[in-house]
Enzyme design. Structure first.
Site, short mmCIF file in Angstrom:
data_model
loop_
_atom_site.label_atom_id
_atom_site.label_comp_id
_atom_site.label_asym_id
_atom_site.label_seq_id
_atom_site.Cartn_x
_atom_site.Cartn_y
_atom_site.Cartn_z
N CYS A 55 -27.35 -3.67 -30.96
CA CYS A 55 -27.87 -2.94 -29.81
C CYS A 55 -26.96 -3.14 -28.59
CB CYS A 55 -29.27 -3.42 -29.46
SG CYS A 55 -30.49 -3.10 -30.74
N GLU A 57 -27.89 -3.85 -25.54
CA GLU A 57 -28.29 -5.03 -24.77
C GLU A 57 -27.70 -6.31 -25.36
OE1 GLU A 57 -31.85 -2.13 -24.88
OE2 GLU A 57 -30.21 -2.73 -26.18
#
Length: 138
Positions: A55, A57
């Protein structure tokens, strides 16, 4: 050059532009600011061996950790469409490792328009963090 004036949103959008998403075609970028003011960004990276991708993040957090950063002061996630692209459950926990409950999180669309402004506590209520383990800071 990105016309967005907020440097954190601009970094998230620039990261989103470099996402590797040949399967879902859903590009995501994330950028975080540390307490010292440093900005780190990441993008989603998919993999043919699903679910071995990563991801946006997680990429931003890894870049921060590599540079020695340990506290997230604010985070922006740039997705696409009209619905906010909120962090997945795993990323919420990764963010929690380096951020407190009141840490601001903003979700923006592909143009940088803020769709949701919230806190980590609102996305991950009653969270488990480093302070729950003996000998670790809160």
């Amino acid at each position: 050059m990105n016309p967005v004036s907020d440097p954190l949103i601009a970094a998230a959008l620039a990261a989103r532009a470099n996402a590797y998403a040949p399967y879902s075609r859903f590009h995501v970028g994330a950028a975080l600011r540390t307490e010292e003011g440093q900005i780190f960004a990441g993008c989603n990276v998919e993999n043919a061996a699903f679910p071995e991708g990563s991801c946006a993040e997680a990429g931003a957090i890894a870049a921060m950790a590599l540079a020695g950063g340990r506290r997230i002061a604010e985070l922006v996630v740039a997705g696409e469409g009209e619905a906010p692209c909120t962090p997945c459950g795993g990323c919420r926990q990764k963010i929690r490792e380096f951020a407190g409950p009141e840490t601001p999180l903003r979700m923006v669309d592909a143009r940088g328009r803020v769709l949701l402004h919230t806190t980590l506590a609102a996305l991950l209520p009653h969270s488990f963090g480093p302070g729950h383990l003996a000998g670790n800071p809160a």
